[in-house]
Motif scaffolding. Structure first.
Motif, PDB file in Angstrom:
ATOM      1  N   GLU A   1       0.826  -1.146  -0.358  1.00 40.06           N
ATOM      2  CA  GLU A   1      -0.036   0.226  -0.276  1.00 40.06           C
ATOM      3  C   GLU A   1       0.841   1.438   0.047  1.00 40.06           C
ATOM      4  OE1 GLU A   1      -2.214   3.494   1.344  1.00 40.06           O
ATOM      5  OE2 GLU A   1      -0.744   2.786   2.356  1.00 40.06           O
TER       6      GLU A   1
ATOM      7  N   ARG B   1     -10.486  -1.326  -2.094  1.00 37.08           N
ATOM      8  CA  ARG B   1      -9.495  -2.297  -3.043  1.00 37.08           C
ATOM      9  C   ARG B   1      -8.252  -0.602  -4.215  1.00 37.08           C
ATOM     10  NH1 ARG B   1     -13.934  -2.247  -5.968  1.00 37.08           N
ATOM     11  NH2 ARG B   1     -14.829  -3.969  -4.783  1.00 37.08           N
ATOM     12  N   ARG B   2      -8.746  -0.070  -4.451  1.00 41.40           N
ATOM     13  CA  ARG B   2      -7.418   0.826  -4.854  1.00 41.40           C
ATOM     14  C   ARG B   2      -5.690   0.600  -3.926  1.00 41.40           C
ATOM     15  NH1 ARG B   2      -6.405   5.535  -4.813  1.00 41.40           N
ATOM     16  NH2 ARG B   2      -8.197   6.456  -3.772  1.00 41.40           N
ATOM     17  N   ARG B   3      -6.476   0.904  -2.731  1.00 35.65           N
ATOM     18  CA  ARG B   3      -5.281   1.011  -1.684  1.00 35.65           C
ATOM     19  C   ARG B   3      -4.735  -0.077  -1.334  1.00 35.65           C
ATOM     20  NH1 ARG B   3      -2.668   5.090  -2.933  1.00 35.65           N
ATOM     21  NH2 ARG B   3      -1.366   4.783  -1.083  1.00 35.65           N
TER      22      ARG B   3
ATOM     23  N   GLY C   1     -14.277   1.393  -3.366  1.00 35.07           N
ATOM     24  CA  GLY C   1     -13.677   1.313  -4.587  1.00 35.07           C
ATOM     25  C   GLY C   1     -12.022   1.648  -3.975  1.00 35.07           C
TER      26      GLY C   1
ATOM     27  N   ILE D   1       2.094   2.331  -3.427  1.00 36.76           N
ATOM     28  CA  ILE D   1       0.649   3.168  -4.396  1.00 36.76           C
ATOM     29  C   ILE D   1      -0.023   4.283  -4.897  1.00 36.76           C
ATOM     30  CG2 ILE D   1      -1.998   2.250  -5.050  1.00 36.76           C
ATOM     31  CD1 ILE D   1      -0.195  -0.419  -4.674  1.00 36.76           C
TER      32      ILE D   1
ATOM     33  N   ALA E   1      -3.898   8.380  -5.579  1.00 34.54           N
ATOM     34  CA  ALA E   1      -4.930   9.025  -6.834  1.00 34.54           C
ATOM     35  C   ALA E   1      -5.492  10.804  -6.729  1.00 34.54           C
ATOM     36  CB  ALA E   1      -6.464   7.978  -6.671  1.00 34.54           C
TER      37      ALA E   1
ATOM     38  N   GLU F   1     -16.185   8.564  -3.694  1.00 32.95           N
ATOM     39  CA  GLU F   1     -15.347   7.971  -3.525  1.00 32.95           C
ATOM     40  C   GLU F   1     -15.906   6.475  -2.893  1.00 32.95           C
ATOM     41  OE1 GLU F   1     -11.115   5.166  -4.808  1.00 32.95           O
ATOM     42  OE2 GLU F   1     -11.418   6.653  -3.504  1.00 32.95           O
TER      43      GLU F   1
END
Length: 451
Positions: free
Chosen positions: A131, A150-152, A147, A134, A137, A143
């Motif tokens: 993480e 999942r993204r992080r 979402g 990453i 964004a 958000e």
């Protein structure tokens, strides 16, 4: 001349906090609560030595408004810290798997504790450990919790943490609930530090955690009400309608009326929508779009020697994929001291209030179903000695994506209705600290308006 300066509708924690602030300004205040006692969802029951909070049982230290109020009320000596073993588990098939000890609301912030956790596969652990690598964004309007997580942190973190724990706290859908409205600290961590784990590790150096009160959180509401001037709380009285003609006229259900220079609605959004229908149609419609989810909780007390499981930790959550009636279980007597008599344990179970649990079933049936699932998971060999069922049809406001924009629109409409103020769970936050902080801030604005 109006009868009073500010009329407060609703005697939950928001209404009580607002009343305290307004009385500190020396204003003429009345607080109308339709139930026989104030407190709203803050309810504590004492049964055969068990101390059962049917609503919230925790004060978050990183949101200081609630603890500050507790100290103002002279309840410092009633504060208790949680017991040491703070492990939370996730149910996978028939086994309880541990979440990381060091975490941001269940999301891992330390590779060492992540490696020791058993809730995730090794592939899932590697994804979560990455993480901090990453990239953050680009800023977006909103958000969902699912979402964002999942993204992080990856898909496994969604099914094992975001859905059962983060969304489960609010009885909602992780794919619909807003990360910015409900967990702004997580969203801000990415924005300011580029990583949730990195930001949480830095913040944890300054303390945090949670607290409760020795005899349950109902002590807060009771002390708040007791310290108000005796004429302020008017219980067992429902406000049926509100009109505005310069000042405000409130029609009570018994047929009497009272006039006030200002009105502060500390009521759920659906009640606020009904009360504002004649004041501002657009405001009422906006309030009416805030959804609420049901809450169905069962508290079960057992003799400790009838439970094989060591109950080491705070309890467990259940992913939707497990298809269980239970959504979560808190081992209350393992979390807080003094919640069960000697030789006993108290477990509080959240059932699926909208689906499999059949919320219209009799209390005895719901308690039996909760016991049956716990019996198999925890090795329980005896019947509960205490069983209580608490159900609320519209308990949990759903702050879904777009909520902050909706709230901004509500505030714009309020600005066009001078002397009308709104503060309650589901508007500018949820939970006791958010409600207390907002209610006191709104009360200050109401006092300024009256002056």
């Amino acid at each position: 001349m109006p009868d009073i300066d500010v009329a407060i509708v609703g005697g939950g924690i928001s209404g009580l906090s607002a009343a305290r602030t307004l009385c500190e300004h020396g204003l003429r205040v009345r607080l109308f609560e339709r139930e026989a006692a104030c407190g709203g969802v803050i309810q504590t029951e004492h049964v055969d030595g068990f101390v059962i909070d049917s609503g919230p049982d925790t004060l978050l230290a990183h949101k200081p408004a609630a603890l500050a109020l507790v100290r103002e009320l002279g309840l410092d000596d009633r504060l208790v810290a949680p017991l040491p073993n703070r492990t939370t588990y996730v149910l996978r098939r028939t086994a309880l798997r541990s979440l990381p000890e060091m975490s941001a609301l269940g999301l891992p912030t330390s590779w060492r504790t992540l490696a020791a956790a058993t809730a995730f596969s090794w592939r899932g652990k590697l994804r979560m450990a990455a993480e901090p690598l990453i990239p953050a964004a680009a800023p977006i309007d909103d958000e969902s919790i699912a979402g964002f997580v999942r993204r992080r942190f990856g898909r496994e973190a969604v099914t094992r943490v975001a859905e059962p724990l983060l969304a489960g706290l609010h009885r909602g859908d992780a794919a619909r609930l807003s990360i910015r409205a409900l967990f702004p600290t997580l969203a801000n961590a990415e924005r300011t530090h580029g990583s949730v784990a990195r930001a949480w590790r830095r913040a944890s150096r300054g303390g945090g955690g949670s607290m409760s009160l020795r005899d349950g959180l109902a002590e807060i509401a009771a002390r708040l009400q007791a310290q108000l001037p005796p004429q302020v709380p008017v219980t067992g009285t429902e406000v049926a309608w509100i009109e505005r003609n310069g000042s405000y006229t409130l029609g009570l259900r018994d047929g009497t009326t009272i006039t006030s220079r200002a009105v502060l609605l500390a009521t759920p959004a659906y009640v606020t929508a009904a009360l504002t229908a004649e004041l501002d149609v657009r405001l009422a419609r906006l309030c009416g779009t805030i959804r609420f989810a049901p809450s169905l909780t069962v508290a079960l007390g057992y003799r400790r020697d009838r439970i094989r499981h060591d109950l080491g930790g705070w309890g467990f959550v259940v992913p939707a994929s497990e298809r269980r009636r239970i959504r979560s279980a808190t081992w209350v007597s393992s979390k807080w001291p003094g919640r069960a008599p000697a030789g006993h344990a108290l477990i509080r179970v959240s059932l699926d209030g909208a689906g499999q649990a059949e919320p219209d079933a009799p209390n005895e049936t719901l308690a039996a179903r909760a016991h049956e699932e716990l019996r198999a998971l925890l090795g329980i060999t005896g019947d509960p000695v205490v069983a209580r069922v608490y159900r609320r049809a519209r308990a949990m406001p759903q702050l879904e994506m777009g909520h902050l924009e909706r709230m901004a629109a509500i505030d714009r409409r309020l600005a066009s209705v001078p002397g009308l103020f709104v503060s309650a769970s589901g508007f500018r936050g949820v939970g006791l600290p958010d409600c207390i902080k907002d209610a006191r801030a709104v009360a200050e604005r109401a006092a300024a308006y009256v002056r």
